[in-house]
Design an enzyme around this catalytic site. Structure first.
Site, PDB file in Angstrom:
ATOM      1  N   TYR A 142       0.821  -1.215   0.000  1.00 30.96           N
ATOM      2  CA  TYR A 142       0.000   0.000   0.000  1.00 30.96           C
ATOM      3  C   TYR A 142       0.858   1.270   0.000  1.00 30.96           C
ATOM      4  O   TYR A 142       0.351   2.368  -0.197  1.00 30.96           O
ATOM      5  CB  TYR A 142      -0.940   0.031   1.204  1.00 30.96           C
ATOM      6  CG  TYR A 142      -2.001  -1.056   1.183  1.00 30.96           C
ATOM      7  CD1 TYR A 142      -2.367  -1.690  -0.006  1.00 30.96           C
ATOM      8  CD2 TYR A 142      -2.646  -1.453   2.341  1.00 30.96           C
ATOM      9  CE1 TYR A 142      -3.317  -2.687  -0.026  1.00 30.96           C
ATOM     10  CE2 TYR A 142      -3.602  -2.454   2.321  1.00 30.96           C
ATOM     11  CZ  TYR A 142      -3.940  -3.066   1.141  1.00 30.96           C
ATOM     12  OH  TYR A 142      -4.894  -4.052   1.107  1.00 30.96           O
ATOM     13  N   LYS A 192       3.741 -15.292   1.463  1.00 28.62           N
ATOM     14  CA  LYS A 192       3.734 -16.146   0.275  1.00 28.62           C
ATOM     15  C   LYS A 192       5.183 -16.337  -0.152  1.00 28.62           C
ATOM     16  O   LYS A 192       5.596 -15.899  -1.236  1.00 28.62           O
ATOM     17  CB  LYS A 192       2.919 -15.481  -0.840  1.00 28.62           C
ATOM     18  CG  LYS A 192       1.428 -15.418  -0.557  1.00 28.62           C
ATOM     19  CD  LYS A 192       0.677 -16.663  -0.963  1.00 28.62           C
ATOM     20  CE  LYS A 192       0.614 -16.816  -2.453  1.00 28.62           C
ATOM     21  NZ  LYS A 192      -0.010 -18.098  -2.853  1.00 28.62           N
ATOM     22  N   ASP A 225      -2.451 -17.976   1.538  1.00 27.94           N
ATOM     23  CA  ASP A 225      -3.666 -18.528   0.917  1.00 27.94           C
ATOM     24  C   ASP A 225      -4.166 -19.741   1.702  1.00 27.94           C
ATOM     25  O   ASP A 225      -5.366 -19.902   1.941  1.00 27.94           O
ATOM     26  CB  ASP A 225      -3.443 -18.859  -0.567  1.00 27.94           C
ATOM     27  CG  ASP A 225      -2.193 -19.681  -0.819  1.00 27.94           C
ATOM     28  OD1 ASP A 225      -1.299 -19.723   0.052  1.00 27.94           O
ATOM     29  OD2 ASP A 225      -2.093 -20.302  -1.897  1.00 27.94           O
ATOM     30  N   ASP A 249      -4.873  -7.187   5.892  1.00 27.50           N
ATOM     31  CA  ASP A 249      -6.116  -6.490   5.582  1.00 27.50           C
ATOM     32  C   ASP A 249      -7.209  -7.513   5.292  1.00 27.50           C
ATOM     33  O   ASP A 249      -8.324  -7.468   5.840  1.00 27.50           O
ATOM     34  CB  ASP A 249      -5.851  -5.596   4.352  1.00 27.50           C
ATOM     35  CG  ASP A 249      -6.962  -4.608   4.085  1.00 27.50           C
ATOM     36  OD1 ASP A 249      -7.907  -4.548   4.885  1.00 27.50           O
ATOM     37  OD2 ASP A 249      -6.880  -3.896   3.069  1.00 27.50           O
ATOM     38  N   ASP A 253     -10.231  -9.171   8.128  1.00 26.04           N
ATOM     39  CA  ASP A 253     -11.662  -9.020   7.852  1.00 26.04           C
ATOM     40  C   ASP A 253     -12.340 -10.381   7.804  1.00 26.04           C
ATOM     41  O   ASP A 253     -13.459 -10.553   8.294  1.00 26.04           O
ATOM     42  CB  ASP A 253     -11.883  -8.307   6.507  1.00 26.04           C
ATOM     43  CG  ASP A 253     -11.929  -6.791   6.677  1.00 26.04           C
ATOM     44  OD1 ASP A 253     -11.611  -6.318   7.778  1.00 26.04           O
ATOM     45  OD2 ASP A 253     -12.280  -6.107   5.703  1.00 26.04           O
TER      46      ASP A 253
END
Ligand code: NAD
Length: 368
Positions: A142, A192, A225, A249, A253
């Site tokens: 970001y 990852k 993942d 993020d 959630d």
């Protein structure tokens, strides 16, 4: 002895309504537990824009940097949708996070037994769930450069850069390990590393910090993942999860929704320790300003109240008092108190924001 200082920024929409209940609870601690705070109130978001033409006045920023902890309600609302990007209410919150250098975002996902039916997952998968996601908040994709939309040949290309320095990974790893020491001592780090170099470095640095300074912590690594799958398959296998800004993020959630309503979810954002050892800290509910219910007394104040419980635990070393407050919330829910967000259409009459505050204060009284 001087009292610890709290800066309250209630913000917009339901922010002032839910924060009103937190203020009552802060007063309760002053009267009943010999735990008084010097509280100051100020404006943020649209409320600050209306008065000062900016979503965070410099004086407020200075107060936030000086306070022992900041409690924030919520910012934003349709009234401000057409403002220039630079003065949108959310910019006030982003400025706070940036200038306080709040790099470690703590997002608990806790399922109170009384609300286990409310989850989209089966009751036995979520009942008793209590996990904490630590998300790196100030770096990663970001913020990385280069970024932008560029011309390349005869088409455009959108670019963002995932970038982490060793020190950025090191400090958020330490934050997760410190937290784990107050809990079960287990941390799972997610990245990852199979396809991203930043993930390889992340894994190496987290492992090195653990081996060097936190040998008592049980550290595992998981590809993010797979982490997403495991969170919805068997979330209780985790205690503390540490991950980067982007994966955090999404995963936080996802974990949050295991527990039901947005009105229940607190958060903390911590920075580097001040000279007195306390980290710079901002506590806020995960939800926004909920313009659809603002001003109607319908908002659930529990997310904001549990954010104050996090402040008691992480800024003021009052873990027992934090547990007292969390237990009061649990008792009230077990007794059947529900704001509208915690009910189906057939479930009877909900209680108001203030009535939920009344019930929690009564449970605190009963805990003495
Ligand atoms: P929201 O979280 O405000 O609301 C989403 C839904 O959840 C709404 O139906 C709302 O009524 C409900 N809800 C949220 N909190 C609740 C509570 N405590 N009790 C009962 N119901 C609750 O998200 P949104 O509608 O996408 O955004 C509204 C505004 O809030 C926007 O301006 C957005 O930018 C802003 N926002 C601010 C923050 C923040 O301050 N940290 C976070 C998210 C959104």
């Amino acid at each position: 002895m001087t009292n610890p200082t709290l800066l309250i920024l209630a913000g917009d929409g339901i922010g002032p309504e839910v924060m009103g209940q937190v203020t009552r609870i802060i007063d309760w601690y002053g009267k009943n537990r010999d735990l008084a705070f010097d509280v100051e109130h100020d404006l943020v978001g649209g409320a600050a824009y209306d008065k000062h033409g900016t979503p965070l006045h410099d004086d407020t920023m200075a107060k936030a940097l000086a306070a022992d902890a900041v409690l924030l309600g919520a910012v934003g609302g349709p009234k401000y949708d057409d403002l220039d990007f630079s003065v949108k209410p959310e910019r006030g919150l982003l400025r706070l996070r940036k200038e306080m250098d709040l790099f470690s975002n703590l997002r608990p996902a806790q399922c109170f037994d009384a609300l286990a039916d409310f989850s989209s997952l089966k009751k036995d998968i979520v009942a008793g769930l209590d996990i904490m996601i630590v998300r790196e908040l100030t770096s990663g994709v970001y913020f990385g450069e280069p970024r932008g939309i560029f011309e390349e040949g005869n088409e455009r290309v959108g670019i963002n850069t995932q970038r982490y320095t060793e020190s950025e990974i090191d400090r958020v790893a330490r934050s997760a390990f410190e937290l784990a020491r107050r809990r079960s001592g287990k941390v799972c780090s997610m990245e990852k590393a199979n396809v991203m170099e930043s993930g390889i470095l992340w894994r190496e640095v987290v492992q090195k910090v653990r081996d060097t300074d936190y040998p008592d912590i049980e550290l595992t690594h998981m590809y993010a993942d797979n982490g997403a799958m495991q969170l919805v398959r068997a979330p209780k296998q985790f205690d503390v999860i540490v991950t980067d800004n982007l994966f955090g993020d999404i995963l936080s959630d996802c974990a949050a929704m295991l527990t039901g309503s947005l009105g229940m979810l607190p958060s903390a954002s911590l920075g580097a320790p001040n000279p007195d050892g306390r980290p710079k800290a901002l506590y806020e509910p995960v939800h926004g300003s909920a313009p659809d219910i603002a001003g109607q007394g319908k908002a659930n104040p529990i997310a904001c109240i549990l954010s104050f419980a996090m402040a008691l635990r992480y800024s003021f070393d009052q873990g027992d008092e934090a547990t007292r407050l969390e237990n009061a919330v649990e008792k009230v829910l077990a007794d059947g108190a529900r704001t509208a967000d915690l009910m189906g259409p057939e479930d009877g009459t909900p209680i108001s924001t203030t009535e939920m505050g009344d019930a929690i204060l009564a449970a605190l009284d009963a805990s003495l």
